[in-house]
Design a protein around this motif. Structure first.
Motif, PDB file in Angstrom:
ATOM      1  N   ALA A 106      32.280  -5.481 -42.896  1.00  0.00           N
ATOM      2  CA  ALA A 106      33.173  -5.206 -41.773  1.00  0.00           C
ATOM      3  C   ALA A 106      34.180  -4.106 -42.096  1.00  0.00           C
ATOM      4  O   ALA A 106      34.614  -3.377 -41.203  1.00  0.00           O
ATOM      5  N   GLN A 107      34.529  -3.991 -43.379  1.00  0.00           N
ATOM      6  CA  GLN A 107      35.519  -2.995 -43.772  1.00  0.00           C
ATOM      7  C   GLN A 107      34.907  -1.657 -44.169  1.00  0.00           C
ATOM      8  O   GLN A 107      35.618  -0.755 -44.610  1.00  0.00           O
ATOM      9  N   ASP A 108      33.578  -1.550 -44.024  1.00  0.00           N
ATOM     10  CA  ASP A 108      32.892  -0.274 -44.273  1.00  0.00           C
ATOM     11  C   ASP A 108      33.150   0.262 -45.672  1.00  0.00           C
ATOM     12  O   ASP A 108      33.417   1.460 -45.866  1.00  0.00           O
ATOM     13  N   TRP A 109      33.050  -0.601 -46.669  1.00  0.00           N
ATOM     14  CA  TRP A 109      33.193  -0.133 -48.045  1.00  0.00           C
ATOM     15  C   TRP A 109      32.053   0.811 -48.423  1.00  0.00           C
ATOM     16  O   TRP A 109      32.251   1.731 -49.209  1.00  0.00           O
ATOM     17  N   ILE A 110      30.871   0.529 -47.906  1.00  0.00           N
ATOM     18  CA  ILE A 110      29.700   1.347 -48.217  1.00  0.00           C
ATOM     19  C   ILE A 110      29.168   1.924 -46.910  1.00  0.00           C
ATOM     20  O   ILE A 110      28.804   1.187 -45.995  1.00  0.00           O
ATOM     21  N   THR A 111      29.159   3.242 -46.813  1.00  0.00           N
ATOM     22  CA  THR A 111      28.790   3.944 -45.584  1.00  0.00           C
ATOM     23  C   THR A 111      27.686   4.957 -45.891  1.00  0.00           C
ATOM     24  O   THR A 111      27.415   5.257 -47.067  1.00  0.00           O
ATOM     25  N   PRO A 112      27.074   5.519 -44.853  1.00  0.00           N
ATOM     26  CA  PRO A 112      26.088   6.582 -45.115  1.00  0.00           C
ATOM     27  C   PRO A 112      26.672   7.749 -45.903  1.00  0.00           C
ATOM     28  O   PRO A 112      25.965   8.419 -46.660  1.00  0.00           O
ATOM     29  N   GLN A 113      27.978   7.975 -45.746  1.00  0.00           N
ATOM     30  CA  GLN A 113      28.610   9.106 -46.422  1.00  0.00           C
ATOM     31  C   GLN A 113      28.781   8.875 -47.925  1.00  0.00           C
ATOM     32  O   GLN A 113      28.707   9.812 -48.717  1.00  0.00           O
ATOM     33  N   ASN A 114      29.028   7.616 -48.347  1.00  0.00           N
ATOM     34  CA  ASN A 114      29.269   7.382 -49.776  1.00  0.00           C
ATOM     35  C   ASN A 114      28.174   6.549 -50.441  1.00  0.00           C
ATOM     36  O   ASN A 114      28.274   6.224 -51.623  1.00  0.00           O
ATOM     37  N   TYR A 115      27.139   6.215 -49.693  1.00  0.00           N
ATOM     38  CA  TYR A 115      26.114   5.294 -50.196  1.00  0.00           C
ATOM     39  C   TYR A 115      25.542   5.726 -51.545  1.00  0.00           C
ATOM     40  O   TYR A 115      25.501   4.935 -52.503  1.00  0.00           O
ATOM     41  N   LEU A 116      25.128   6.955 -51.673  1.00  0.00           N
ATOM     42  CA  LEU A 116      24.507   7.416 -52.912  1.00  0.00           C
ATOM     43  C   LEU A 116      25.519   7.584 -54.042  1.00  0.00           C
ATOM     44  O   LEU A 116      25.134   7.653 -55.218  1.00  0.00           O
ATOM     45  N   ASP A 117      26.801   7.638 -53.719  1.00  0.00           N
ATOM     46  CA  ASP A 117      27.842   7.668 -54.749  1.00  0.00           C
ATOM     47  C   ASP A 117      28.118   6.274 -55.303  1.00  0.00           C
ATOM     48  O   ASP A 117      28.582   6.134 -56.435  1.00  0.00           O
ATOM     49  N   VAL A 118      27.840   5.256 -54.487  1.00  0.00           N
ATOM     50  CA  VAL A 118      28.138   3.875 -54.880  1.00  0.00           C
ATOM     51  C   VAL A 118      26.905   3.161 -55.416  1.00  0.00           C
ATOM     52  O   VAL A 118      26.990   2.417 -56.404  1.00  0.00           O
ATOM     53  N   ILE A 119      25.761   3.377 -54.791  1.00  0.00           N
ATOM     54  CA  ILE A 119      24.561   2.618 -55.101  1.00  0.00           C
ATOM     55  C   ILE A 119      23.555   3.472 -55.888  1.00  0.00           C
ATOM     56  O   ILE A 119      23.247   4.601 -55.507  1.00  0.00           O
ATOM     57  N   ASP A 120      23.065   2.910 -56.989  1.00  0.00           N
ATOM     58  CA  ASP A 120      22.002   3.538 -57.770  1.00  0.00           C
ATOM     59  C   ASP A 120      20.672   3.075 -57.189  1.00  0.00           C
ATOM     60  O   ASP A 120      20.261   1.929 -57.405  1.00  0.00           O
ATOM     61  N   VAL A 121      20.022   3.926 -56.432  1.00  0.00           N
ATOM     62  CA  VAL A 121      18.809   3.518 -55.723  1.00  0.00           C
ATOM     63  C   VAL A 121      17.558   3.605 -56.591  1.00  0.00           C
ATOM     64  O   VAL A 121      16.499   3.105 -56.207  1.00  0.00           O
ATOM     65  N   GLU A 122      17.662   4.212 -57.762  1.00  0.00           N
ATOM     66  CA  GLU A 122      16.490   4.388 -58.606  1.00  0.00           C
ATOM     67  C   GLU A 122      16.530   3.421 -59.791  1.00  0.00           C
ATOM     68  O   GLU A 122      16.061   2.293 -59.689  1.00  0.00           O
ATOM     69  N   ALA A 123      17.109   3.837 -60.895  1.00  0.00           N
ATOM     70  CA  ALA A 123      17.122   2.978 -62.082  1.00  0.00           C
ATOM     71  C   ALA A 123      17.870   1.673 -61.827  1.00  0.00           C
ATOM     72  O   ALA A 123      17.526   0.625 -62.384  1.00  0.00           O
ATOM     73  N   GLY A 124      18.892   1.737 -60.962  1.00  0.00           N
ATOM     74  CA  GLY A 124      19.685   0.536 -60.696  1.00  0.00           C
ATOM     75  C   GLY A 124      19.091  -0.401 -59.670  1.00  0.00           C
ATOM     76  O   GLY A 124      19.638  -1.465 -59.406  1.00  0.00           O
TER      77      GLY A 124
ATOM     78  N   GLN B  88      19.008  -0.392 -56.417  1.00  0.00           N
ATOM     79  CA  GLN B  88      19.925  -0.650 -55.302  1.00  0.00           C
ATOM     80  C   GLN B  88      21.100  -1.546 -55.686  1.00  0.00           C
ATOM     81  O   GLN B  88      21.591  -2.324 -54.888  1.00  0.00           O
ATOM     82  N   HIS B  89      21.573  -1.395 -56.913  1.00  0.00           N
ATOM     83  CA  HIS B  89      22.827  -2.006 -57.360  1.00  0.00           C
ATOM     84  C   HIS B  89      23.870  -0.899 -57.543  1.00  0.00           C
ATOM     85  O   HIS B  89      23.519   0.281 -57.635  1.00  0.00           O
ATOM     86  N   PRO B  90      25.137  -1.271 -57.624  1.00  0.00           N
ATOM     87  CA  PRO B  90      26.158  -0.248 -57.824  1.00  0.00           C
ATOM     88  C   PRO B  90      25.982   0.472 -59.159  1.00  0.00           C
ATOM     89  O   PRO B  90      25.670  -0.143 -60.182  1.00  0.00           O
ATOM     90  N   SER B  91      26.182   1.767 -59.138  1.00  0.00           N
ATOM     91  CA  SER B  91      26.219   2.553 -60.369  1.00  0.00           C
ATOM     92  C   SER B  91      27.521   2.254 -61.108  1.00  0.00           C
ATOM     93  O   SER B  91      28.382   1.511 -60.613  1.00  0.00           O
ATOM     94  N   THR B  92      27.676   2.860 -62.285  1.00  0.00           N
ATOM     95  CA  THR B  92      28.938   2.689 -63.012  1.00  0.00           C
ATOM     96  C   THR B  92      30.113   3.165 -62.160  1.00  0.00           C
ATOM     97  O   THR B  92      31.136   2.484 -62.046  1.00  0.00           O
ATOM     98  N   ASP B  93      29.970   4.330 -61.535  1.00  0.00           N
ATOM     99  CA  ASP B  93      31.024   4.827 -60.645  1.00  0.00           C
ATOM    100  C   ASP B  93      31.177   3.910 -59.432  1.00  0.00           C
ATOM    101  O   ASP B  93      32.292   3.705 -58.935  1.00  0.00           O
ATOM    102  N   GLY B  94      30.054   3.369 -58.962  1.00  0.00           N
ATOM    103  CA  GLY B  94      30.111   2.459 -57.831  1.00  0.00           C
ATOM    104  C   GLY B  94      30.870   1.188 -58.151  1.00  0.00           C
ATOM    105  O   GLY B  94      31.637   0.676 -57.318  1.00  0.00           O
TER     106      GLY B  94
END
Length: 243
Positions: free
Chosen positions: A185-203, A205-211
């Protein structure tokens, strides 16, 4: 308390939670402002996100980083794949894990995080499992304040099952007078920051270290908001904390 957008609108007079909360509570209780000591001990309980999955090392996960942001200590209890109904990879479901917690621990705050892992489990028995787990946590640490951190989206758009879990947890927390924080509801993860927060490959679809760092900062800011919440009294009037 201050009713955030992710909490249903309160009744004008706080009332007790219904006896059969599992049947679908509609009444809500205004939670009190969050009060923590100067150097709090915080139990963070949850799934793989709490475990620290996809961070360079798990101890760079959001739950560990939260300690410095709160100037306190976090006790991290995360099990990958675990949910209220679903057993995890290296541990059982939430209820069984809560039963095994160290009763000698005296946390000032308990954060119960997640979980998207119940997406495929369906609605049957879900609310009952949540209430049973929360009852057990409250009985294990009766002096602690409990805050529920809802599931964060691992993919966008947010799936229907994840949205249903978020809505169920929000309603059940409101019936108890517990604060509920919804990253959805608070839009922590959006299309604009999704790839900055979520590691879609090695992770996977979990948060990266920066995420994880980002999530820790968002959670710390949300907790600060709860500390500053005004008090709602019977009749709906509000008083603000002493300055």
């Amino acid at each position: 308390g201050v009713w955030r957008p992710w909490i249903p609108a309160p009744s004008t007079t706080p009332i007790s939670a219904p006896a059969d909360a599992a049947s679908g509570p509609s009444a809500v209780i205004a939670p009190a402002p969050l009060v923590l000591p100067e150097h709090p001990t915080v139990l963070v309980f949850g799934d793989s996100w709490t475990y620290g999955s996809a961070a360079t090392v798990p101890t760079l996960g959001y739950a560990y980083l939260l300690a410095d942001l709160l100037d306190g200590e976090t006790v991290v209890n995360g099990v990958r794949g675990s949910g209220y109904l679903k057993p995890g990879i290296d541990g059982p479901s939430f209820g069984e894990r809560i039963a095994a917690l160290d009763t000698s621990l005296s946390p000032d705050l308990v954060i119960i995080q997640g979980s998207i892992n119940d997406r495929a489990q369906g609605v049957a028995g879900y609310r009952e499992a949540v209430n049973a787990a929360w009852d057990a946590m409250a009985a294990t640490y009766p002096e602690a304040t409990i805050v529920v951190l809802g599931p964060a989206p691992h993919e966008l758009p947010v799936g229907a099952a994840t949205a249903r879990i978020d809505a169920d947890l929000s309603e059940l927390a409101a019936a108890r007078g517990w604060w509920y924080i919804s990253p959805i509801a608070q839009d922590w993860i959006t299309p604009q920051n999704y790839l900055d927060v979520i590691d879609v490959e090695a992770g996977r679809q979990h948060p990266s270290t920066d995420g994880h760092r980002y999530l820790a900062e968002k959670l710390a800011a949300a907790l600060d908001e709860l500390r500053a919440a005004p008090v709602t009294v019977a009749g709906g009037s509000e008083t603000t904390p002493d300055e």
